[in-house]
Design a protein around this motif. Structure first.
Motif, PDB file in Angstrom:
ATOM      1  N   LYS A 187      47.355  49.608  45.265  1.00  0.00           N
ATOM      2  CA  LYS A 187      46.977  50.443  44.124  1.00  0.00           C
ATOM      3  C   LYS A 187      47.355  49.775  42.814  1.00  0.00           C
ATOM      4  N   SER A 188      48.569  49.212  42.763  1.00  0.00           N
ATOM      5  CA  SER A 188      49.034  48.549  41.540  1.00  0.00           C
ATOM      6  C   SER A 188      48.188  47.328  41.206  1.00  0.00           C
ATOM      7  N   ALA A 189      47.740  46.609  42.242  1.00  0.00           N
ATOM      8  CA  ALA A 189      46.915  45.417  42.036  1.00  0.00           C
ATOM      9  C   ALA A 189      45.433  45.740  41.908  1.00  0.00           C
ATOM     10  N   ASN A 190      45.104  47.033  42.018  1.00  0.00           N
ATOM     11  CA  ASN A 190      43.716  47.510  41.892  1.00  0.00           C
ATOM     12  C   ASN A 190      42.803  46.863  42.939  1.00  0.00           C
ATOM     13  N   ILE A 191      43.283  46.876  44.179  1.00  0.00           N
ATOM     14  CA  ILE A 191      42.511  46.329  45.296  1.00  0.00           C
ATOM     15  C   ILE A 191      42.605  47.307  46.459  1.00  0.00           C
ATOM     16  N   ASN A 192      41.834  47.055  47.524  1.00  0.00           N
ATOM     17  CA  ASN A 192      42.000  47.874  48.729  1.00  0.00           C
ATOM     18  C   ASN A 192      43.009  47.199  49.662  1.00  0.00           C
ATOM     19  N   ILE A 193      43.587  48.005  50.544  1.00  0.00           N
ATOM     20  CA  ILE A 193      44.652  47.511  51.425  1.00  0.00           C
ATOM     21  C   ILE A 193      44.183  46.340  52.277  1.00  0.00           C
ATOM     22  N   ALA A 194      42.915  46.358  52.657  1.00  0.00           N
ATOM     23  CA  ALA A 194      42.398  45.299  53.524  1.00  0.00           C
ATOM     24  C   ALA A 194      42.546  43.912  52.901  1.00  0.00           C
ATOM     25  N   MET A 195      42.525  43.836  51.566  1.00  0.00           N
ATOM     26  CA  MET A 195      42.659  42.531  50.913  1.00  0.00           C
ATOM     27  C   MET A 195      44.053  41.937  51.113  1.00  0.00           C
ATOM     28  N   ILE A 196      45.072  42.793  51.181  1.00  0.00           N
ATOM     29  CA  ILE A 196      46.427  42.300  51.442  1.00  0.00           C
ATOM     30  C   ILE A 196      46.500  41.713  52.843  1.00  0.00           C
ATOM     31  N   SER A 197      45.898  42.418  53.805  1.00  0.00           N
ATOM     32  CA  SER A 197      45.854  41.890  55.173  1.00  0.00           C
ATOM     33  C   SER A 197      45.058  40.590  55.225  1.00  0.00           C
ATOM     34  N   TYR A 198      43.960  40.528  54.491  1.00  0.00           N
ATOM     35  CA  TYR A 198      43.106  39.338  54.488  1.00  0.00           C
ATOM     36  C   TYR A 198      43.849  38.130  53.928  1.00  0.00           C
ATOM     37  N   TYR A 199      44.531  38.322  52.807  1.00  0.00           N
ATOM     38  CA  TYR A 199      45.193  37.195  52.150  1.00  0.00           C
ATOM     39  C   TYR A 199      46.546  36.843  52.767  1.00  0.00           C
ATOM     40  N   PHE A 200      47.292  37.875  53.231  1.00  0.00           N
ATOM     41  CA  PHE A 200      48.678  37.612  53.633  1.00  0.00           C
ATOM     42  C   PHE A 200      48.993  38.013  55.075  1.00  0.00           C
ATOM     43  N   GLY A 201      48.219  38.908  55.649  1.00  0.00           N
ATOM     44  CA  GLY A 201      48.432  39.269  57.044  1.00  0.00           C
ATOM     45  C   GLY A 201      49.312  40.473  57.252  1.00  0.00           C
ATOM     46  N   SER A 202      50.444  40.554  56.535  1.00  0.00           N
ATOM     47  CA  SER A 202      51.374  41.664  56.719  1.00  0.00           C
ATOM     48  C   SER A 202      52.273  41.751  55.494  1.00  0.00           C
TER      49      SER A 202
END
Length: 207
Positions: A34-49
């Motif tokens: 939310k703070s980065a103005n993205i969806n949660i899936a992008m965190i998984s895509y870029y970093f995994g966990s």
């Protein structure tokens, strides 16, 4: 992984802010997204966990320290001048990223979760190698004593700094430090000067 794109950096900066404010456990992946103005899936895509996100944040914050120390070692300075500059570099970086350093060391020391510290440790070993080279140069030129415990030099620098930060209410009262700017000014002047004197006393011969 040391090269991050703009979106990854946005996510890392959002995570750093929330980790510093709420702790690792208190900052959820949803909050970071939310703070980065993205969806949660992008965190998984870029970093995994979330754990991998923290590992990436550690690398992001320490990756340029290696280059700065290498440049310092190559500068046309005396060994004593290099030590002074190195201490200034350490304090500046720690002070600018103190929230992140506190998170890193808490997570590593607590053992609450498995965090791959290999890259962090390799970076610290490389920085220690450069420090060893500076001290060896000073020993060869007769500036520094031969029985220096180089491994504990960064510990002395960081330990002094974090002792001050952990006891800010006490130091604020006895030193009349009223604002955050007063504290930062004291850190970059008096505290840094004291650390320089301490390290040089450990390195040089008694008069």
């Amino acid at each position: 992984m040391t090269d991050f794109n703009d979106k990854q950096i946005e996510i890392l900066q959002a995570a750093e802010k929330l980790f510093a404010e709420h702790g690792y456990d208190g900052a959820s992946v949803r909050d970071i997204a939310k703070s980065a103005n993205i969806n949660i899936a992008m965190i998984s895509y870029y970093f995994g966990s979330k754990e991998k996100l923290l590992e990436a944040l550690i690398i992001y914050r320490i990756s340029d320290m290696r280059l700065q120390m290498e440049n310092l070692y190559r500068e046309d300075l005396t060994p004593l001048e290099k030590i002074d500059r190195l201490i200034e570099l350490y304090i500046k970086r720690i002070n600018q990223n103190k929230g992140m350093y506190q998170i890193i060391h808490f997570e590593i020391s607590s053992g609450k979760r498995i965090i791959n510290c290999d890259a962090f440790n390799e970076m610290k070993k490389h920085n220690l190698d450069i420090l060893n080279s500076i001290i060896a140069e000073g020993q060869d030129k007769g500036f520094f004593r031969k029985d220096v415990n180089t491994i504990l030099i960064p510990t002395t620098i960081m330990g002094t700094y974090f002792h001050f930060q952990m006891n800010k209410p006490f130091f604020k009262s006895i030193l009349n430090l009223e604002t955050p700017q007063d504290i930062d000014n004291y850190v970059t002047s008096e505290l840094t000067r004291h650390i320089k004197q301490t390290i040089k006393a450990l390195l040089t011969y008694e008069k």
